[in-house]
Design a protein around this motif. Structure first.
Motif, PDB file in Angstrom:
ATOM      1  N   PRO A 118       0.829  -1.282  -0.057  1.00  0.00           N
ATOM      2  CA  PRO A 118      -0.101  -0.039   0.087  1.00  0.00           C
ATOM      3  C   PRO A 118       0.892   1.276   0.072  1.00  0.00           C
ATOM      4  N   ALA A 119       0.433   2.215  -0.814  1.00  0.00           N
ATOM      5  CA  ALA A 119       1.079   3.713  -0.732  1.00  0.00           C
ATOM      6  C   ALA A 119       1.349   4.098   0.375  1.00  0.00           C
ATOM      7  N   PHE A 120       0.089   4.309   1.307  1.00  0.00           N
ATOM      8  CA  PHE A 120       0.332   4.760   2.681  1.00  0.00           C
ATOM      9  C   PHE A 120       1.502   4.115   3.435  1.00  0.00           C
ATOM     10  N   GLY A 121       1.640   2.844   3.391  1.00  0.00           N
ATOM     11  CA  GLY A 121       2.578   2.123   4.091  1.00  0.00           C
ATOM     12  C   GLY A 121       4.101   2.568   3.555  1.00  0.00           C
ATOM     13  N   LEU A 166       9.405   7.903   5.688  1.00  0.00           N
ATOM     14  CA  LEU A 166       9.262   8.900   6.644  1.00  0.00           C
ATOM     15  C   LEU A 166      10.097   8.453   7.949  1.00  0.00           C
ATOM     16  N   TRP A 167       9.659   7.158   8.517  1.00  0.00           N
ATOM     17  CA  TRP A 167      10.200   6.850   9.729  1.00  0.00           C
ATOM     18  C   TRP A 167      10.681   5.186   9.337  1.00  0.00           C
ATOM     19  N   PRO A 168      11.820   5.100   9.051  1.00  0.00           N
ATOM     20  CA  PRO A 168      12.258   3.867   8.509  1.00  0.00           C
ATOM     21  C   PRO A 168      12.521   2.900  10.010  1.00  0.00           C
ATOM     22  N   PHE A 169      12.482   3.373  11.304  1.00  0.00           N
ATOM     23  CA  PHE A 169      12.644   2.476  12.121  1.00  0.00           C
ATOM     24  C   PHE A 169      11.341   2.802  13.147  1.00  0.00           C
ATOM     25  N   ARG A 204      -6.254  -1.876   7.070  1.00  0.00           N
ATOM     26  CA  ARG A 204      -7.305  -1.057   7.247  1.00  0.00           C
ATOM     27  C   ARG A 204      -6.860   0.272   6.549  1.00  0.00           C
ATOM     28  N   ASP A 205      -7.924   0.894   6.158  1.00  0.00           N
ATOM     29  CA  ASP A 205      -7.750   2.304   5.613  1.00  0.00           C
ATOM     30  C   ASP A 205      -7.196   3.110   6.517  1.00  0.00           C
ATOM     31  N   PRO A 206      -6.347   3.963   6.040  1.00  0.00           N
ATOM     32  CA  PRO A 206      -5.703   5.113   7.212  1.00  0.00           C
ATOM     33  C   PRO A 206      -6.654   6.093   7.554  1.00  0.00           C
ATOM     34  N   SER A 207      -6.613   6.284   8.675  1.00  0.00           N
ATOM     35  CA  SER A 207      -7.508   7.087   9.396  1.00  0.00           C
ATOM     36  C   SER A 207      -7.267   8.637   8.879  1.00  0.00           C
ATOM     37  N   ALA A 208      -8.311   9.766   9.147  1.00  0.00           N
ATOM     38  CA  ALA A 208      -7.986  10.916   8.636  1.00  0.00           C
ATOM     39  C   ALA A 208      -6.794  11.447   9.387  1.00  0.00           C
ATOM     40  N   GLN A 209      -6.985  11.317  10.887  1.00  0.00           N
ATOM     41  CA  GLN A 209      -5.798  11.788  11.388  1.00  0.00           C
ATOM     42  C   GLN A 209      -4.348  11.377  10.899  1.00  0.00           C
ATOM     43  N   MET A 214      -3.437  13.026   7.974  1.00  0.00           N
ATOM     44  CA  MET A 214      -3.074  14.585   8.254  1.00  0.00           C
ATOM     45  C   MET A 214      -1.701  14.590   8.569  1.00  0.00           C
ATOM     46  N   VAL A 215      -1.357  13.785   9.329  1.00  0.00           N
ATOM     47  CA  VAL A 215       0.193  13.674  10.242  1.00  0.00           C
ATOM     48  C   VAL A 215       0.984  13.354   8.877  1.00  0.00           C
ATOM     49  N   VAL A 216       0.784  12.410   8.277  1.00  0.00           N
ATOM     50  CA  VAL A 216       1.692  12.141   6.959  1.00  0.00           C
ATOM     51  C   VAL A 216       1.788  13.381   6.062  1.00  0.00           C
ATOM     52  N   MET A 217       0.641  13.818   5.976  1.00  0.00           N
ATOM     53  CA  MET A 217       0.612  15.051   4.835  1.00  0.00           C
ATOM     54  C   MET A 217       1.214  16.141   5.446  1.00  0.00           C
ATOM     55  N   SER A 218       1.305  16.383   6.626  1.00  0.00           N
ATOM     56  CA  SER A 218       1.992  17.593   7.415  1.00  0.00           C
ATOM     57  C   SER A 218       3.447  17.342   7.306  1.00  0.00           C
ATOM     58  N   GLU A 219       4.013  16.054   7.280  1.00  0.00           N
ATOM     59  CA  GLU A 219       5.384  15.673   7.396  1.00  0.00           C
ATOM     60  C   GLU A 219       5.885  15.956   5.810  1.00  0.00           C
ATOM     61  N   ILE A 220       5.130  15.637   4.903  1.00  0.00           N
ATOM     62  CA  ILE A 220       5.774  15.564   3.442  1.00  0.00           C
ATOM     63  C   ILE A 220       5.530  17.076   2.839  1.00  0.00           C
TER      64      ILE A 220
END
Length: 59
Positions: free
Chosen positions: A4-7, A13-16, A41-46, A49-55
């Motif tokens: 999955p792209a999210f994973g 972002l966080w390799p460890f 599971r599908d990623p939650s909205a939260q 948002m965390v991943v989008m704010s990081e990238i």
């Protein structure tokens, strides 16, 4: 096997301790974060948002 792209983004972002890092930033359980990263599971909205704010570049 399809990853999955999210994973993939989370692992970049966080390799460890990816699930632990996502869980700490989102405020969910490590198990829930691991399910989202694995695609069970599908990623939650939260989580999104965390991943989008990081990238997103900071000004």
């Amino acid at each position: 096997m399809c990853r999955p792209a999210f994973g993939v983004v989370c692992k970049a972002l966080w390799p460890f301790k990816t699930a632990e890092e996502l869980a700490a930033r989102v405020g969910c359980s490590v198990r829930a974060a691991a399910y989202e990263i694995s695609g069970e599971r599908d990623p939650s909205a939260q989580s999104l948002m965390v991943v989008m704010s990081e990238i997103t570049p900071k000004r």
